[in-house]
Write an enzyme that holds these catalytic residues in place. Sequence first.
Site, PDB file in Angstrom:
ATOM      1  N   PRO A 154      24.800 -19.471   1.211  1.00  0.00           N
ATOM      2  CG  PRO A 154      23.960 -21.489   0.401  1.00  0.00           C
ATOM      3  CD  PRO A 154      25.076 -20.517   0.206  1.00  0.00           C
ATOM      4  CB  ALA A 172      18.761 -22.087   7.037  1.00  0.00           C
ATOM      5  CB  SER A 222      19.085 -20.535   2.569  1.00  0.00           C
ATOM      6  OG  SER A 222      18.586 -21.771   3.018  1.00  0.00           O
ATOM      7  CE1 TYR A 226      19.670 -28.673   1.555  1.00  0.00           C
ATOM      8  CE2 TYR A 226      18.502 -26.707   2.289  1.00  0.00           C
ATOM      9  CZ  TYR A 226      19.581 -27.572   2.384  1.00  0.00           C
ATOM     10  OH  TYR A 226      20.566 -27.336   3.304  1.00  0.00           O
ATOM     11  CB  THR A 228      22.282 -28.226  -1.325  1.00  0.00           C
ATOM     12  OG1 THR A 228      22.654 -26.850  -1.253  1.00  0.00           O
ATOM     13  CG2 THR A 228      22.931 -28.983  -0.176  1.00  0.00           C
ATOM     14  CE  LYS A 234      26.592 -24.678  -0.174  1.00  0.00           C
ATOM     15  NZ  LYS A 234      26.261 -25.695   0.863  1.00  0.00           N
ATOM     16  CB  SER A 252      30.261 -27.350  -0.265  1.00  0.00           C
ATOM     17  OG  SER A 252      29.558 -27.112   0.938  1.00  0.00           O
ATOM     18  CG  HIS A 287      25.612 -28.807   4.432  1.00  0.00           C
ATOM     19  ND1 HIS A 287      24.798 -29.063   3.362  1.00  0.00           N
ATOM     20  CD2 HIS A 287      24.861 -28.093   5.299  1.00  0.00           C
ATOM     21  CE1 HIS A 287      23.601 -28.542   3.576  1.00  0.00           C
ATOM     22  NE2 HIS A 287      23.612 -27.935   4.748  1.00  0.00           N
ATOM     23  CG  ASP A 303      30.955 -24.043   0.990  1.00  0.00           C
ATOM     24  OD1 ASP A 303      31.582 -25.081   1.283  1.00  0.00           O
ATOM     25  OD2 ASP A 303      29.722 -24.047   0.800  1.00  0.00           O
ATOM     26  CB  ILE A 350      36.133 -18.258   3.929  1.00  0.00           C
ATOM     27  CG1 ILE A 350      36.160 -19.254   2.769  1.00  0.00           C
ATOM     28  CG2 ILE A 350      36.700 -16.908   3.518  1.00  0.00           C
ATOM     29  CD1 ILE A 350      37.504 -19.538   2.204  1.00  0.00           C
TER      30      ILE A 350
END
Length: 348
Positions: free
Chosen positions: A77, A79, A106, A128, A154, A219, A241, A243, A274, A277
Site C-alpha cells: 500500500p 498513499a 491504502s 487504519y 497497520t 502489518k 514491516s 513502515h 516489506d 525490496i
Amino acid sequence: MEPLNVWDYERLAAERLDAGPHGYYAGGAGDELTLRDNVEAFRRWRLRPRMLVDVQTCTTATTVLGQDVSMPLLVAPVAFQRVAHPDGEIAMARAALAAGTIMCLSTISTSTPAEVAATGAPLWFQLYVFRDEGITRELIAQARDGGFGALVLTIDAPVRGQRERDVRSAFTIPEDIRIAPLGRGGLTPMEVFSAISASLTWHDLERICHESGLPLLVKGVLTAEDARLSCEHGASGIVVSNHGGRQLDGVSATIDVLEEVVEAVEGRVEVLVDGGIRRGTDVVKALALGARAVLAGRAPLWGLTVDGEAGARRVLEILQAELHGALQLVGCTSPADVTRDRVGRPTV
C-alpha cells in the site's frame, strides 16, 4: 535508454516529481537510518547457491493465503498515488493484474475501493483504525463489498513519525486530490494521521477479525513477542514491516528480524515482509529466511511515476524476471524450493 532496473526508475521518478511529493514518497523518519538500512541490510545477507541442479524448468508462481499469484511479490500500500501520476491507484491495480499479483490498496487512496475493484485485480485493503469507529466500519464494508481478499491492519502508526523532509518542503496534498475512501481532500499528511486512533490494542485486532469476516494480516510486527500475540488474537498472517522507515527511526531493518518472527509463529500463519525490496535477489533472500512473499511499494510507485500503468507493470516484470533468474542460479525451481541453507548470515 529504456530503464533496466528499479534504480533506473527511481532516478527518473526523482527527475519528474517536485521536491515536496518526491520527499513524501522517498523520505523516512528522523535521520532516515532505518530507511537506508532496509535496503542495505539485504546487501549484507549472502546467497548460497547449490550447483548441478536441473533448473531448466523453473517457475516463480506460488500462493499467498491460498490465492494463486505469479510470483511471491505483492504491491504494497502506498498513499496518494494520484500525486505521483494522474491515473493513480487505478493504473497500479491494472499493472498488478497484468503481472498476476495482488495489490494492497491504502486507506489513504485517491480512488475508492469500488473503483479499484472494477479493474478486476486481486486486491487486499490496508486498514487504519480511526478514532471515529464509524469511519473504520465503513472502510471495512467498502473492502468487503468490493470483493477484497483480505484486510491488512497497520499497527505501527498510532502517531505519525517525524518526517523532516515533509516539514522542510511544507508538503500538502493538492486541493484537487481527495482521499476517496474517506470522501476528503486537501489535507496535509499530518491532518490525516491526526484522525487515526492512538488507542488501538490487541483487543481491537481480535474484534476486527471477528466482525470483518475477512482474513486479516497484521502489518508492522518486528518482534517475536508481537508475532505470537498476533497469532493468539486471530491474525491470518503477519507482515514484518517498519513502515518503510517512515515511523520509528532506529529500529531494525525488516530482513534482519524476519527469521525471529517466522520462528515465533511456528507455522501457524504465513509471514510476509516489506521494506527495501529492489532486486529479485532480495526476494530470494526473504524466502530463504521464511517469508511466504514480499511486498514492494516504492519500486512500482517509481514505475507509475515515470510511465503510469505501463511503468508500474514494467517494474513488476523486471522484478519477476530477476527473481526467475535468481531462483535458477541459486539452484531452485520454484519459490517453494528455497530453503534456509540458500542464504548465509549477514556480513558486518
